[in-house]
Motif scaffolding. Structure first.
Motif, PDB file in Angstrom:
ATOM      1  N   ILE A 274       5.853   0.041 -12.164  1.00  0.00           N
ATOM      2  CA  ILE A 274       4.660  -0.006 -11.604  1.00  0.00           C
ATOM      3  C   ILE A 274       3.549   0.669 -12.239  1.00  0.00           C
ATOM      4  CG2 ILE A 274       3.408   0.601  -9.184  1.00  0.00           C
ATOM      5  CD1 ILE A 274       5.705  -0.493  -7.817  1.00  0.00           C
ATOM      6  N   THR A 275       4.244   1.943 -12.733  1.00  0.00           N
ATOM      7  CA  THR A 275       2.994   2.989 -13.433  1.00  0.00           C
ATOM      8  C   THR A 275       2.682   2.348 -14.603  1.00  0.00           C
ATOM      9  OG1 THR A 275       4.810   4.140 -14.184  1.00  0.00           O
ATOM     10  CG2 THR A 275       3.956   5.020 -12.320  1.00  0.00           C
ATOM     11  N   ASN A 276       3.569   1.588 -15.404  1.00  0.00           N
ATOM     12  CA  ASN A 276       3.072   0.879 -16.564  1.00  0.00           C
ATOM     13  C   ASN A 276       2.074  -0.186 -16.478  1.00  0.00           C
ATOM     14  OD1 ASN A 276       4.724   2.770 -17.968  1.00  0.00           O
ATOM     15  ND2 ASN A 276       6.363   1.550 -17.712  1.00  0.00           N
ATOM     16  N   ASN A 277       2.482  -1.158 -15.242  1.00  0.00           N
ATOM     17  CA  ASN A 277       1.589  -2.264 -14.995  1.00  0.00           C
ATOM     18  C   ASN A 277       1.402  -2.395 -13.360  1.00  0.00           C
ATOM     19  OD1 ASN A 277       0.394  -4.818 -14.932  1.00  0.00           O
ATOM     20  ND2 ASN A 277       1.331  -5.319 -16.917  1.00  0.00           N
ATOM     21  N   GLY A 278       0.284  -2.290 -12.785  1.00  0.00           N
ATOM     22  CA  GLY A 278       0.124  -2.274 -11.732  1.00  0.00           C
ATOM     23  C   GLY A 278       0.351  -3.795 -10.894  1.00  0.00           C
TER      24      GLY A 278
ATOM     25  N   ILE B 107       0.880  -1.085   0.079  1.00  0.00           N
ATOM     26  CA  ILE B 107       0.010  -0.105  -0.119  1.00  0.00           C
ATOM     27  C   ILE B 107       0.850   1.410  -0.046  1.00  0.00           C
ATOM     28  CG2 ILE B 107      -1.593   1.500   1.467  1.00  0.00           C
ATOM     29  CD1 ILE B 107      -2.708  -1.278   2.237  1.00  0.00           C
ATOM     30  N   LEU B 108       2.009   1.274   0.926  1.00  0.00           N
ATOM     31  CA  LEU B 108       2.822   2.418   0.845  1.00  0.00           C
ATOM     32  C   LEU B 108       3.671   2.703  -0.305  1.00  0.00           C
ATOM     33  CD1 LEU B 108       4.085   1.967   4.525  1.00  0.00           C
ATOM     34  CD2 LEU B 108       2.347   3.557   3.753  1.00  0.00           C
ATOM     35  N   ILE B 109       3.895   1.682  -1.165  1.00  0.00           N
ATOM     36  CA  ILE B 109       4.805   1.643  -2.200  1.00  0.00           C
ATOM     37  C   ILE B 109       3.861   2.214  -3.411  1.00  0.00           C
ATOM     38  CG2 ILE B 109       5.811   0.238  -4.197  1.00  0.00           C
ATOM     39  CD1 ILE B 109       6.813  -1.680  -1.825  1.00  0.00           C
ATOM     40  N   ALA B 110       2.569   1.715  -3.300  1.00  0.00           N
ATOM     41  CA  ALA B 110       1.747   2.367  -4.232  1.00  0.00           C
ATOM     42  C   ALA B 110       1.228   3.566  -4.139  1.00  0.00           C
ATOM     43  CB  ALA B 110       0.506   1.503  -4.373  1.00  0.00           C
ATOM     44  N   VAL B 111       1.105   4.057  -2.999  1.00  0.00           N
ATOM     45  CA  VAL B 111       0.795   5.582  -2.696  1.00  0.00           C
ATOM     46  C   VAL B 111       1.954   6.341  -2.885  1.00  0.00           C
ATOM     47  CG1 VAL B 111      -0.057   7.123  -0.647  1.00  0.00           C
ATOM     48  CG2 VAL B 111      -1.216   4.979  -0.857  1.00  0.00           C
ATOM     49  N   ALA B 112       3.012   5.996  -2.426  1.00  0.00           N
ATOM     50  CA  ALA B 112       4.279   6.762  -2.581  1.00  0.00           C
ATOM     51  C   ALA B 112       4.269   6.943  -4.369  1.00  0.00           C
ATOM     52  CB  ALA B 112       5.496   6.081  -2.237  1.00  0.00           C
ATOM     53  N   ILE B 113       4.114   5.865  -5.072  1.00  0.00           N
ATOM     54  CA  ILE B 113       4.278   6.227  -6.756  1.00  0.00           C
ATOM     55  C   ILE B 113       3.151   7.196  -7.125  1.00  0.00           C
ATOM     56  CG2 ILE B 113       4.132   5.048  -8.899  1.00  0.00           C
ATOM     57  CD1 ILE B 113       6.771   4.290  -7.449  1.00  0.00           C
ATOM     58  N   ILE B 114       2.006   7.024  -6.360  1.00  0.00           N
ATOM     59  CA  ILE B 114       1.042   7.768  -7.005  1.00  0.00           C
ATOM     60  C   ILE B 114       1.175   9.477  -6.856  1.00  0.00           C
ATOM     61  CG2 ILE B 114      -1.432   8.681  -6.230  1.00  0.00           C
ATOM     62  CD1 ILE B 114      -1.401   6.281  -8.341  1.00  0.00           C
ATOM     63  N   ILE B 115       1.922   9.756  -5.368  1.00  0.00           N
ATOM     64  CA  ILE B 115       2.181  10.970  -4.789  1.00  0.00           C
ATOM     65  C   ILE B 115       3.395  11.693  -5.659  1.00  0.00           C
ATOM     66  CG2 ILE B 115       2.860  12.418  -3.083  1.00  0.00           C
ATOM     67  CD1 ILE B 115       0.929  10.523  -1.231  1.00  0.00           C
TER      68      ILE B 115
ATOM     69  N   LEU C 191      -3.875  -6.365  -5.554  1.00  0.00           N
ATOM     70  CA  LEU C 191      -5.126  -5.647  -5.388  1.00  0.00           C
ATOM     71  C   LEU C 191      -4.975  -4.121  -5.591  1.00  0.00           C
ATOM     72  CD1 LEU C 191      -7.160  -7.701  -2.747  1.00  0.00           C
ATOM     73  CD2 LEU C 191      -7.526  -7.797  -5.442  1.00  0.00           C
ATOM     74  N   VAL C 192      -4.177  -3.660  -4.690  1.00  0.00           N
ATOM     75  CA  VAL C 192      -3.825  -2.298  -4.876  1.00  0.00           C
ATOM     76  C   VAL C 192      -3.261  -2.041  -6.130  1.00  0.00           C
ATOM     77  CG1 VAL C 192      -2.263  -0.504  -4.051  1.00  0.00           C
ATOM     78  CG2 VAL C 192      -3.232  -2.074  -2.444  1.00  0.00           C
ATOM     79  N   GLY C 193      -2.548  -2.487  -6.827  1.00  0.00           N
ATOM     80  CA  GLY C 193      -2.018  -2.342  -8.261  1.00  0.00           C
ATOM     81  C   GLY C 193      -3.146  -2.334  -9.299  1.00  0.00           C
ATOM     82  N   TRP C 194      -4.017  -3.177  -8.966  1.00  0.00           N
ATOM     83  CA  TRP C 194      -5.093  -3.460  -9.935  1.00  0.00           C
ATOM     84  C   TRP C 194      -6.165  -1.996  -9.788  1.00  0.00           C
ATOM     85  CZ3 TRP C 194      -6.036  -8.454 -11.778  1.00  0.00           C
ATOM     86  CH2 TRP C 194      -6.708  -8.771 -12.859  1.00  0.00           C
ATOM     87  N   LEU C 195      -6.141  -1.633  -8.337  1.00  0.00           N
ATOM     88  CA  LEU C 195      -7.125  -0.440  -8.208  1.00  0.00           C
ATOM     89  C   LEU C 195      -6.410   0.884  -8.626  1.00  0.00           C
ATOM     90  CD1 LEU C 195      -8.509  -1.193  -4.839  1.00  0.00           C
ATOM     91  CD2 LEU C 195      -9.823  -1.337  -6.913  1.00  0.00           C
ATOM     92  N   LEU C 196      -5.164   1.167  -8.661  1.00  0.00           N
ATOM     93  CA  LEU C 196      -4.309   2.459  -8.907  1.00  0.00           C
ATOM     94  C   LEU C 196      -3.735   2.391 -10.069  1.00  0.00           C
ATOM     95  CD1 LEU C 196      -3.048   3.132  -4.982  1.00  0.00           C
ATOM     96  CD2 LEU C 196      -5.214   3.680  -6.106  1.00  0.00           C
ATOM     97  N   PHE C 197      -3.283   1.592 -10.711  1.00  0.00           N
ATOM     98  CA  PHE C 197      -2.574   1.609 -12.030  1.00  0.00           C
ATOM     99  C   PHE C 197      -3.129   0.804 -13.099  1.00  0.00           C
ATOM    100  CE2 PHE C 197       0.184   1.948  -8.297  1.00  0.00           C
ATOM    101  CZ  PHE C 197       0.969   3.297  -8.357  1.00  0.00           C
TER     102      PHE C 197
END
Length: 292
Positions: free
Chosen positions: A77-81, A53-61, A156-162
């Motif tokens: 990650i930004t290319n494929n969650g 979760i922290l990894i994904a949120v950090a990439i988003i921010i 799941l987080v990668g699927w939701l955010l990327f």
């Protein structure tokens, strides 16, 4: 303490089940119930879930990481969650997974002794060897739960955010999402197997003391020491014998076709640690005077 009350009551459940002659299945069921009723267990699983979760949120921010910086696959990650789960596993393996496994494995026997329930378990017709096997099975179950938590939450987080789509493997081939998910499960299996030797070490250390924290800390410290030794080129002759040597060796599962050599070598190594430290645990526990 409320947590101690829950654990003591759970221990009494295991004692009662063993006395009723329910057999190994009942004893194992009680052990798993005890383990997964503890707030500590869920707190550790929650901490592991926070990693992806922290990894994904950090990439988003902050945006994508520069190529070649940070953990492997971070820049993808930004290319494929789907790469969130793989990156999270890479981050969790060196420290976070060993810490949680050390807590669970180190608590197996020493925890019962510290709560005063070990003597009653042995008075009941559980048998010392069977009790050790059940305790180890509980630690192994947590290995599965911990690894799957990181991989599943990461996916799941990668699927939701990327964006999600076909995955380009290390060999350059592209596979479907379904194939990639199978490979993620294979990676989870690889990591789970990697932690089984450490669990056996923790079980043995847990038979040496009635202070769970000591066994927990010693198990986690040994994992760190093993990784340090594995990083020293002067000790290359020792590397294949270290239980942490193959922990990051699942890259071959991201090739086409998948190469299983590291998986097999890792399984053989962990089986060796299981046999050696399992035998040491049995030898120690069979001759141990249980006073608590």
């Amino acid at each position: 303490m409320p947590g101690e009350t829950v654990e003591a009551s759970a221990g009494s459940v295991a004692t009662r089940d063993a006395r009723t002659g329910g057999g190994t299945a009942w004893l194992l069921g009680s052990e798993l119930l005890t383990l997964f009723r503890r707030r500590r267990t869920w707190a550790m699983l929650g901490a592991l879930a926070l990693i992806p979760i922290l990894i994904a949120v950090a990439i988003i921010i902050a945006g994508p990481a520069p190529t070649g910086r940070g953990p492997a696959f971070l820049s993808e990650i930004t290319n494929n969650g789907l790469f969130v789960g793989v990156t999270a596993i890479l981050v969790a393996i060196p420290l976070f997974l060993p810490l949680t496994i050390g807590v669970v494995a180190g608590d197996t026997i020493a925890g019962e002794a510290s709560h005063g329930t070990l003597r009653y378990l042995l008075i009941a017709p559980a048998g010392r060897i069977r009790l050790l096997l059940v305790k180890y099975a509980g630690a192994a179950a947590f290995c599965v739960a911990g690894t799957l938590t990181v991989v599943v939450v990461g996916t799941l987080v990668g699927w939701l955010l990327f964006p999600i789509g076909p995955v380009t493997l290390l060999s350059g081939a592209t596979v479907s999402v379904g194939d990639a998910l199978v490979r993620l499960l294979a990676i989870a299996a690889f990591v789970t197997v990697s932690l089984l030797g450490m669990s056996a070490i923790g079980l043995f250390l847990s038979t040496l003391t009635t202070v769970p924290v000591g066994a927990m800390a010693a198990t986690a410290i040994l994992a760190v020491v093993s990784q340090i030794l594995d990083a020293l080129p002067q000790l290359e002759w020792l590397h294949p014998w270290l239980f942490t040597h193959y922990w990051l060796g699942f890259a071959d599962l991201l090739r086409e076709p998948m190469v299983w050599d590291n998986f097999i070598d890792n399984a053989v190594l962990q089986a060796g640690y299981l046999v050696v430290f399992g035998a040491l645990a049995i030898g120690r526990f069979l001759t141990k005077d249980v006073l608590s």
